[in-house]
Design a protein around this motif. Structure first.
Motif, mmCIF file in Angstrom:
data_model
loop_
_atom_site.group_PDB
_atom_site.id
_atom_site.type_symbol
_atom_site.label_atom_id
_atom_site.label_comp_id
_atom_site.label_asym_id
_atom_site.label_seq_id
_atom_site.Cartn_x
_atom_site.Cartn_y
_atom_site.Cartn_z
ATOM 1 N N GLU A 196 2.875 41.741 -2.825
ATOM 2 C CA GLU A 196 1.780 41.385 -2.730
ATOM 3 C C GLU A 196 1.447 39.824 -3.251
ATOM 4 N N ASP A 212 -14.892 44.276 4.737
ATOM 5 C CA ASP A 212 -13.866 45.113 4.857
ATOM 6 C C ASP A 212 -12.822 44.273 4.144
ATOM 7 N N PHE A 213 -12.918 43.392 3.688
ATOM 8 C CA PHE A 213 -11.684 43.142 2.395
ATOM 9 C C PHE A 213 -11.878 42.727 1.207
ATOM 10 N N GLU A 214 -13.084 43.573 0.743
ATOM 11 C CA GLU A 214 -13.074 43.080 -0.681
ATOM 12 C C GLU A 214 -12.063 43.354 -1.113
ATOM 13 N N GLN A 215 -11.163 44.066 -1.577
ATOM 14 C CA GLN A 215 -9.818 44.424 -2.011
ATOM 15 C C GLN A 215 -9.221 43.353 -1.873
ATOM 16 N N ALA A 216 -8.931 42.607 -1.088
ATOM 17 C CA ALA A 216 -7.742 41.413 -0.442
ATOM 18 C C ALA A 216 -8.896 40.618 -1.826
ATOM 19 N N PHE A 217 -10.219 40.397 -1.194
ATOM 20 C CA PHE A 217 -10.649 38.447 -2.010
ATOM 21 C C PHE A 217 -10.660 39.287 -3.268
ATOM 22 N N ASP A 218 -10.779 40.673 -4.028
ATOM 23 C CA ASP A 218 -10.473 40.597 -6.045
ATOM 24 C C ASP A 218 -9.209 40.394 -5.799
ATOM 25 N N THR A 277 -16.536 44.705 11.451
ATOM 26 C CA THR A 277 -15.870 44.246 11.128
ATOM 27 C C THR A 277 -16.596 42.955 9.861
ATOM 28 N N THR A 278 -16.591 43.306 8.772
ATOM 29 C CA THR A 278 -17.009 41.667 7.497
ATOM 30 C C THR A 278 -16.290 41.314 6.325
ATOM 31 N N THR A 279 -17.122 40.817 5.938
ATOM 32 C CA THR A 279 -16.032 40.608 4.287
ATOM 33 C C THR A 279 -15.793 41.503 4.009
ATOM 34 N N ALA A 332 -2.519 33.623 1.315
ATOM 35 C CA ALA A 332 -4.415 33.929 1.973
ATOM 36 C C ALA A 332 -4.482 32.921 0.566
#
Length: 89
Positions: A67, A8-14, A4-6, A74
């Protein structure tokens, strides 16, 4: 096995980036200093917990669009982490 890397969280970071852009347009001092930096780590964590509780409450009721509270939680957690890490230096 996948690591797991960042990425994998692309949508969350967007989503977090969009909220930060909103904050930047609304919540800066006249000199451009972001106001979130003036709050304590504890204040940010308490604010994050409030948003997380709202998310759980509305999510359990089946409400759409909750959300945003999770994104806010977050974001506040990242603000607290950033301040805590900066103070450690």
């Amino acid at each position: 096995m996948s690591v797991t890397t960042t990425i994998d969280f692309e949508q969350a970071f967007d989503a977090i980036n969009m909220l930060l852009a909103k904050y930047a347009s609304q919540k800066g001092d006249a000199d451009g200093h972001p106001k979130w930096r003036d709050q304590s780590v504890i204040d940010h964590i308490e604010h994050a917990v409030d948003h997380a509780r709202l998310f759980v409450e509305w999510y359990m009721r089946g409400r759409d669009g909750v959300e945003e509270d999770l994104v806010s939680a977050a974001c506040r957690t990242l603000m607290a982490l950033q301040l805590a890490l900066e103070r450690r230096r």
